[in-house]
Design an enzyme around this catalytic site. Sequence first.
Site, mmCIF file in Angstrom:
data_model
loop_
_atom_site.group_PDB
_atom_site.id
_atom_site.type_symbol
_atom_site.label_atom_id
_atom_site.label_comp_id
_atom_site.label_asym_id
_atom_site.label_seq_id
_atom_site.Cartn_x
_atom_site.Cartn_y
_atom_site.Cartn_z
ATOM 1 C CE1 TYR A 179 -3.180 -2.697 0.012
ATOM 2 C CE2 TYR A 179 -3.078 -2.851 2.239
ATOM 3 C CZ TYR A 179 -3.707 -3.347 0.998
ATOM 4 O OH TYR A 179 -4.584 -4.538 0.936
ATOM 5 N NE ARG A 325 -6.821 -15.665 7.046
ATOM 6 C CZ ARG A 325 -6.137 -16.603 6.482
ATOM 7 N NH1 ARG A 325 -6.691 -17.341 5.775
ATOM 8 N NH2 ARG A 325 -4.485 -16.548 6.406
ATOM 9 C CB CYS A 348 -9.504 -19.785 10.794
ATOM 10 S SG CYS A 348 -9.009 -19.313 9.384
ATOM 11 C CB CYS A 351 -12.400 -21.183 3.402
ATOM 12 S SG CYS A 351 -13.534 -20.392 4.482
ATOM 13 C CB CYS A 367 -16.480 -16.276 10.316
ATOM 14 S SG CYS A 367 -15.262 -17.653 10.526
ATOM 15 C CG ASN A 425 -18.419 -34.238 -0.222
ATOM 16 O OD1 ASN A 425 -18.387 -35.382 -0.338
ATOM 17 N ND2 ASN A 425 -19.470 -33.693 -0.892
ATOM 18 C CB ALA A 462 -33.318 -40.537 6.764
#
Length: 648
Positions: A179, A325, A348, A351, A367, A425, A462
């Site tokens: 910056y 984070r 955290c 991601c 988050c 997953n 189920a």
Amino acid sequence: MKLFEPGWIGNLKLKNRVIMSGAGIGALIDSDGSLSQRGIDYFVERARGGTAMITTGSVRVSRHFEKDPLSPIQTSLMLDNKVYTRWVHELSQAVHDYGAKLCVQLAPGLGRCMSKPDLMKGIRPYGASAIPCLNDPKRLTRPMSRDDINRMLDDFERAAGLLKVGGADMVELNCHAGYLFDQFMTPLWNKREDEYGGSLENRLRLIMQVVERLKGVLGNTFPVTVKYALDHYLPGGREAPEGVEIARALEAAGVDGLMIDAGCRETQYWTLPSEFLPEGCTLELAQMVSEAVDIPVIAVGKLGNPEIAEAALTSGKADFIALGRTLIADPNWANKVRAGRYLDIAPCVDCFEGCHKYIHDGKRIGCAVNAATGNEREMRLTPAEQKKRVLVIGAGPGGMEAARVAAHRGHRVTVWEKEGGVGGNLGPGSSPPFKEIYRRLTDYLVHQMEKEGVDVVFGKEATAENVAEISPEIVIVAAGSAPIVPPISGVEGANVVAANDVLTNRAECGQQVVIVGGGVVGCETALHLVLQGREVTIVERLSALGGDMYYINRMHMLKLLQEEGVRVLTEASVLEINDAGVRYAEKSGTEHRLVADTVILAVGFRPRREIAEALESGPAEVFSIGDCIAPRKVAEAMQEAYRIARLI
């Protein structure tokens, strides 16, 4: 633990060694540049959680240099007028109530790193020199004149008086990430031939003058610190040896402490460490500075593992640790670590889907694993008015979070999982070593369910009939998704396997591998396999890889795939799979063949909606969450789970 020993930065005593690092907060800023009540609640939650010092995100001292003349809305915190003393005062009082200190991070602006061209509306950003803007190389920055610099120095001096009256305890200068301050400090971006360019002494002159002005208003006992990158990891950018010389110069100028990070906007996966960088990835840089100066050094960068954070202090690599984070995911990190409750820490997962992406999209900070982030007051959990029988179908991240929250509120919760274990997953997704943090998330959720008394039944699929037998009042369907099998000739061959099966070692993989699909699953599978020594080719029908990854992780992923020699074929469609490999066509229609021992399918997932549809006409109230609505990310699954379970 040394983490919880008091520490000093200049004359400021902190109750422990845990600091919240400065970061953007998005729409928690009011349109006039003040901190909103939600923003105050956000910071106070981290102070309540045991953090010793709260650092704001960048606070602008002037709107002269980077103000959009066509928009009255400010997207950053401001401190250029007496009216802004109010938010500093209210925030400082609120964090002081919990024994925490307040650090206000001051910044001059972004310079060449200003936002996307379509948002700049004809603005020509100021810079150290006339150099191309990062997001619009055809546009050059306007070199700051001496009058501009003097005006900026006056702006910092005024801001110092305001934050002192407001009750802040420390100021940090934002000199990192490429910056505006960093552009003055770095010859790659500073081409000046006056007293602000050339030698290191000249390139640091602006920073030194700002420090002098701040000290003149605040006094020598009020701590002023600097945050900057020791190494940009960019050709032509700063390297560590000069970074150490900068540390020595800043110490000599009266700076009271240094926060050491890495990278710049071109290597943003260092500034905001990606999921592919190891924990504690910048500690060695902090150590270099610690060995060169006597003032406190603050380490930052994936330090959420308490053991790594503690070792950073006991080894002398740093005097304090800064968490960004980590505290977004769990504001109570410090209190939990102090109590030894490591399994109660919501980790955290690197991601960026709730924090940086939300801000990038114009939303308030959020988050993936903490749905209350940025909305702490409204989203606080309260006991259920009526205790109900709740059935959760599926023990993936969404299902486990729904069970945790519902049970915490007093409901009687049962989870049915048709597989033999939890995670959904998350199981294959956490298999590569660079995804280990997702295993920590699974451990956290399992531990929370155990604490809350959730009854988890494995091997239970189920159906409308067996759900009716137990008569739940609420059913939360978190059945997840299944891999898509594309209609390609030969897709049922013995050498064709799903990416999930490879990642969980349920399928063997040969030496020469072709991966069909270049989304996040295909890319991560490719990186995992090439690091094991296999030859990997990705075939992707779209024009680019990783379109479903957030850009910081995607930037680093593409770099790693290239460095490791993964062959990438984009705008290519697989026509046939056979024992010898793959036949594919380019966009032009030209066909080619790839030799492969194993062909891995990673073309996406389809939602498992069947059970939700079967239960719709039953007596129970049914809610669907996560991938069984549409395949997405952990963020959507856990946030939907929290929001539903907090209301039932």
